[in-house]
Enzyme design. Structure first.
Site, PDB file in Angstrom:
ATOM      1  N   SER A   4       0.803  -1.229   0.000  1.00  0.00           N
ATOM      2  CA  SER A   4       0.000   0.000   0.000  1.00  0.00           C
ATOM      3  C   SER A   4       0.832   1.275   0.000  1.00  0.00           C
ATOM      4  O   SER A   4       0.319   2.343  -0.332  1.00  0.00           O
ATOM      5  CB  SER A   4      -0.947   0.019   1.209  1.00  0.00           C
ATOM      6  OG  SER A   4      -0.210  -0.079   2.418  1.00  0.00           O
ATOM      7  N   ASP A  61      -3.572   8.308   7.489  1.00  0.00           N
ATOM      8  CA  ASP A  61      -4.514   7.417   8.174  1.00  0.00           C
ATOM      9  C   ASP A  61      -3.757   6.560   9.181  1.00  0.00           C
ATOM     10  O   ASP A  61      -2.597   6.843   9.492  1.00  0.00           O
ATOM     11  CB  ASP A  61      -5.347   6.589   7.174  1.00  0.00           C
ATOM     12  CG  ASP A  61      -4.544   5.509   6.449  1.00  0.00           C
ATOM     13  OD1 ASP A  61      -3.398   5.214   6.853  1.00  0.00           O
ATOM     14  OD2 ASP A  61      -5.088   4.933   5.479  1.00  0.00           O
ATOM     15  N   HIS A  71      -0.689   4.869   7.135  1.00  0.00           N
ATOM     16  CA  HIS A  71       0.028   5.428   5.990  1.00  0.00           C
ATOM     17  C   HIS A  71       0.392   6.899   6.160  1.00  0.00           C
ATOM     18  O   HIS A  71      -0.436   7.686   6.632  1.00  0.00           O
ATOM     19  CB  HIS A  71      -0.821   5.256   4.737  1.00  0.00           C
ATOM     20  CG  HIS A  71      -1.241   3.839   4.500  1.00  0.00           C
ATOM     21  ND1 HIS A  71      -2.524   3.393   4.781  1.00  0.00           N
ATOM     22  CD2 HIS A  71      -0.555   2.778   4.039  1.00  0.00           C
ATOM     23  CE1 HIS A  71      -2.603   2.099   4.488  1.00  0.00           C
ATOM     24  NE2 HIS A  71      -1.429   1.709   4.043  1.00  0.00           N
TER      25      HIS A  71
END
Length: 361
Positions: A42, A324, A327
């Protein structure tokens, strides 16, 4: 006569200018431009998970993701751009398309195969993500398309000159926090073994220049702080062990594979510095995420589409190192990308990416 002489010299000037200009153009435009192929999780996913059969736990294609730069959600787990987006910019490349978008976009400059939640191991989040071995299969399909498009000779040059960048392994350590039944050393060997086989697979297709990101201090993510207090030390130590094993693995490949080149980015060190001194890097906090809920906004609820629907959103994302619960924000990614691009040997070695892109193979 003076008039004719002036006219003669003017004509000579025009002729020189006309001939000089194309020469200048050829020298700048004919220089081979290295493509960028992106693999991993991610930290690098540009939206590949938008196209697979998965759950919202492994997606980020809703507001407020993408709010800063794109002004709409792209599927990136961030408020804006990621490290590969900035590297492409610095290398004078267009945004690198996700694998599932290459049908409608040029892929000569590279392809991004990364998938949020993916690990080096096939077992990590199996069935929900595109694991590293599947990313390699997709890469092999792109190689065939490239050969068909530009021919064997030119595709070989593109693949040899290209840069292959990886962010992989974090999910392998995060996923089994409560279920890991393997001894630590055996588990590490499995991860390194899988990573090695993928690098060799790319090498066999013509890849020569590999960039590896070291593991971040996983125990200091807002989610781990909020929900796994007892595991903070363990998970951070796993990241350190992983980072110790990476250079040894890469050196072995350099010995085994003719023409194999690599560079390693000490993201653990760079990340830790911004965590320890947020104000030095322009952040007000490095502990609390901008988007999420619970302690440190560490519950992974940003946007209200996952298991927990309630979430909070900070007023100014640039105040927060983390966007978040897992991340970093676009601003943090930009800072890390700048160090990757032109950093010193204490954080990226033996090459920074500026010199790595220019390195001939």
């Amino acid at each position: 006569m003076a008039l004719n002489s002036s006219l003669f010299h003017f004509c000579i000037f025009i002729l020189v200018a006309c001939f000089a200009q194309p020469i200048l153009c050829i020298s700048s435009h004919d220089r081979p431009q290295a493509s960028l192929f992106v693999f991993g999780d991610s930290l690098f996913d540009p939206g590949n998970n938008n196209y697979i059969n998965t759950t919202t736990e492994y997606q980020a294609n809703w507001w407020p993701y993408g709010e800063t730069f794109f002004k709409y959600p792209t599927g990136r787990f961030c408020d804006g751009r990621l490290i590969p987006d900035f590297i492409a910019e610095y290398a004078n490349l267009p945004l690198i398309p996700s694998y599932f978008e290459i049908g409608k976009k040029h892929f000569d400059h590279g392809v991004n195969f990364a998938s949020g939640g993916a690990g080096c191991l096939v077992e990590t989040h199996r069935g929900f993500v595109i694991d590293l071995h599947t990313q390699l299969k997709y890469f092999k399909k792109v190689v065939k398309l490239l050969k068909k498009k530009v021919g064997a000779t030119e595709s070989k040059q593109i693949l040899s000159n290209a840069v292959y960048i990886f962010s992989a392994g974090g999910n392998d350590y995060l996923a089994p926090l409560s279920t890991n039944s393997y001894p630590e050393r055996e588990y590490l060997q499995m991860i390194m073994g899988n990573l090695t086989s993928v690098l060799k697979g790319i090498y066999n297709e013509g890849g020569r220049k590999f960039v590896m990101l070291g593991m971040i201090p996983l125990g200091r993510l807002p989610n781990i702080r909020a929900l796994n207090g007892n595991s903070i030390k363990k998970i951070t130590n796993l990241a350190k062990v992983h980072n110790s094993a990476l250079p040894e693995m890469l050196k072995q490949l350099e010995k085994q594979l003719a023409g194999f080149k690599y560079t390693l980015f000490n993201l653990f060190k760079v990340f830790s510095e911004s965590l320890d001194n947020p104000t030095k890097y322009g952040f007000k906090t490095s502990k609390t995420a901008c988007c999420g809920s619970g302690p440190f906004r560490g519950i992974y609820s940003c946007g209200g589409k996952r298991q927990t629907k309630e979430y909070e959103l900070c007023k100014n994302v640039k105040d927060n190192l983390f966007f978040d619960s897992f991340h970093p924000s676009e601003l943090a990614y930009q800072q890390y990308a700048q160090v990757l691009w032109n950093g010193t040997p204490d954080v990226i070695a033996p090459y920074n990416l500026k010199s790595f892109f220019e390195l001939s193979t």
